[in-house]
Design a protein around this motif. Structure first.
Motif, short mmCIF file in Angstrom:
data_model
loop_
_atom_site.label_atom_id
_atom_site.label_comp_id
_atom_site.label_asym_id
_atom_site.label_seq_id
_atom_site.Cartn_x
_atom_site.Cartn_y
_atom_site.Cartn_z
N TRP A 64 0.69 1.32 -13.07
CA TRP A 64 -0.28 0.76 -12.13
C TRP A 64 0.25 0.94 -10.72
N TRP A 65 -0.65 1.30 -9.81
CA TRP A 65 -0.29 1.54 -8.41
C TRP A 65 -1.19 0.69 -7.53
N VAL A 66 -0.67 0.24 -6.40
CA VAL A 66 -1.48 -0.53 -5.45
C VAL A 66 -1.71 0.32 -4.20
N ARG A 67 -2.95 0.36 -3.75
CA ARG A 67 -3.34 1.13 -2.57
C ARG A 67 -4.06 0.19 -1.60
N ASN A 68 -3.79 0.37 -0.31
CA ASN A 68 -4.45 -0.41 0.73
C ASN A 68 -5.67 0.36 1.23
N THR A 69 -6.86 -0.23 1.06
CA THR A 69 -8.08 0.40 1.56
C THR A 69 -8.72 -0.44 2.67
N GLY A 70 -7.99 -1.46 3.15
CA GLY A 70 -8.51 -2.33 4.19
C GLY A 70 -8.03 -1.93 5.57
N ARG A 71 -8.06 -2.89 6.49
CA ARG A 71 -7.67 -2.63 7.87
C ARG A 71 -6.29 -3.18 8.21
N LEU A 72 -5.89 -4.28 7.55
CA LEU A 72 -4.60 -4.89 7.82
C LEU A 72 -3.63 -4.57 6.69
N PRO A 73 -2.31 -4.57 6.97
CA PRO A 73 -1.33 -4.25 5.92
C PRO A 73 -1.28 -5.31 4.83
N LEU A 74 -0.88 -4.90 3.65
CA LEU A 74 -0.58 -5.80 2.54
C LEU A 74 0.92 -6.06 2.53
N ARG A 75 1.30 -7.29 2.19
CA ARG A 75 2.73 -7.62 2.14
C ARG A 75 3.15 -7.83 0.70
N LEU A 76 4.21 -7.11 0.31
CA LEU A 76 4.77 -7.21 -1.03
C LEU A 76 6.15 -7.86 -0.93
N PRO A 77 6.81 -8.10 -2.07
CA PRO A 77 8.14 -8.72 -2.02
C PRO A 77 9.11 -7.95 -1.13
N ARG A 78 10.09 -8.69 -0.62
CA ARG A 78 11.11 -8.17 0.30
C ARG A 78 10.48 -7.67 1.59
N SER A 79 9.37 -8.29 1.97
CA SER A 79 8.69 -7.98 3.23
C SER A 79 8.25 -6.53 3.34
N ARG A 80 8.05 -5.87 2.21
CA ARG A 80 7.55 -4.49 2.23
C ARG A 80 6.08 -4.51 2.60
N LEU A 81 5.73 -3.79 3.66
CA LEU A 81 4.34 -3.71 4.11
C LEU A 81 3.72 -2.40 3.63
N LEU A 82 2.52 -2.50 3.14
CA LEU A 82 1.77 -1.32 2.72
C LEU A 82 0.56 -1.20 3.65
N PHE A 83 0.52 -0.13 4.43
CA PHE A 83 -0.51 0.05 5.45
C PHE A 83 -1.66 0.90 4.92
N PRO A 84 -2.84 0.78 5.57
CA PRO A 84 -3.93 1.71 5.24
C PRO A 84 -3.48 3.15 5.45
N GLU A 85 -3.99 4.04 4.66
CA GLU A 85 -3.69 5.48 4.72
C GLU A 85 -2.34 5.84 4.13
N GLU A 86 -1.49 4.85 3.79
CA GLU A 86 -0.21 5.17 3.15
C GLU A 86 -0.43 5.52 1.68
N GLU A 87 0.54 6.24 1.14
CA GLU A 87 0.50 6.54 -0.29
C GLU A 87 0.62 5.25 -1.09
N PRO A 88 -0.04 5.17 -2.26
CA PRO A 88 0.05 3.94 -3.07
C PRO A 88 1.47 3.70 -3.56
N LEU A 89 1.77 2.44 -3.84
CA LEU A 89 3.09 2.05 -4.34
C LEU A 89 3.00 1.69 -5.82
N PRO A 90 4.01 2.08 -6.61
CA PRO A 90 3.99 1.71 -8.03
C PRO A 90 4.38 0.25 -8.21
N LEU A 91 3.79 -0.39 -9.20
CA LEU A 91 4.12 -1.77 -9.52
C LEU A 91 5.09 -1.81 -10.69
N ALA A 92 6.10 -2.65 -10.58
CA ALA A 92 7.06 -2.81 -11.66
C ALA A 92 6.46 -3.70 -12.75
N GLU A 93 7.04 -3.66 -13.92
CA GLU A 93 6.63 -4.58 -14.98
C GLU A 93 6.94 -6.01 -14.54
#
Length: 258
Positions: free
Chosen positions: A79-108
């Motif tokens: 499973w991968w998470v992709r940002n399709t909105g306008r503001l960044p998504l925040r994941l653990p360890r303050s990792r930000l996922l911005f619009p237009e970035e490549e999706p990030l894989p989710l760990a189990e």
């Protein structure tokens, strides 16, 4: 919008409400409810403000949240998470996922994802991917609480770091380490006759950074941070010391003259 999953009712938390399921099953839950989706390439879980158009509604009363703010996509057995909105998504360890970035894989297992909203609000989307065994988390209600890993500091190191990081301990909005000269002058007042100076202070703090870096703390070397370094190394050090409770606000009592 295709719905191949099962709706989840609103409840307090996903962490201990996950049933035994097929490995790779996705559970996604917000305060208003959620969905569970079995793994299959091409499947999507959409989340955002527009309830009729998404699988999981997040921040439906908050116009800072996009109507479709993101998606969870199953491909290549993950499973991968992709940002399709306008503001960044925040994941653990303050990792930000911005619009237009490549999706990030989710760990189990469990992953909290935060959608920033208006007036300082953050909307939580809880995610859980079933592991290879397909099992649920084990309840540990009666087990002894695991203490945080604190870092051993000498007396001089502790006092120097309290002085250097007093703005953090005072909960200032955007704290920065005290300048070397100012911190050294304050240490000289607190410990007269000990020959505190900016160079001695820099050397002492650099030793703490090296020790914690070797123990696995990230962001404490120039190679990791890159140029310009600025206050980044000491900022990362002080945040680690506070998050680990090695330094806590009551330590400010050490700054009161004896």
């Amino acid at each position: 919008m295709e719905t191949a999953g099962t709706r989840l009712p609103a409840r307090e938390s996903l962490a201990f409400g996950v049933p035994a399921s097929r490995p790779g099953t996705m559970f996604a839950l917000a305060v208003s409810g959620g969905i569970t989706m079995a793994p299959r390439d091409g499947r999507q879980v959409l989340f955002g403000r527009n309830r009729p158009d998404v699988h999981v509604c997040v921040g439906e009363d908050d116009r800072k949240v996009s109507r479709r703010h993101g998606e969870l996509v199953h491909t290549a057995d993950r499973w991968w998470v992709r940002n399709t909105g306008r503001l960044p998504l925040r994941l653990p360890r303050s990792r930000l996922l911005f619009p237009e970035e490549e999706p990030l894989p989710l760990a189990e297992g469990y992953t909290p994802l935060f959608v920033r909203g208006s007036s300082g609000r953050e909307h939580l989307l809880e995610l859980y991917v079933s592991g290879a065994e397909g099992g649920r988390p084990i309840s540990r209600h009666q087990e002894i609480t695991e203490p945080p890993r604190t870092w051993r500091l000498s007396g001089d190191e502790r006092l120097a770091l309290i002085v250097l990081g007093q703005r953090y301990l005072l909960h200032e909005a955007r704290p920065q380490p005290l300048p070397w000269r100012q911190a050294a002058d304050q240490l000289a007042e607190l410990r007269p006759g000990q020959n505190w100076g900016p160079k001695r202070l820099e050397h002492l703090i650099a030793g703490v950074r090296r020790r914690l870096s070797k123990a696995g703390v990230a962001g404490l070397t120039k190679e990791e941070v890159g140029e310009p370094v600025g206050n980044a190394l000491n900022d990362n050090l002080l945040r680690e010391l506070m998050l680990s409770t090695t330094l806590v606000p009551p330590d400010l009592a050490a700054l009161d003259p004896a």
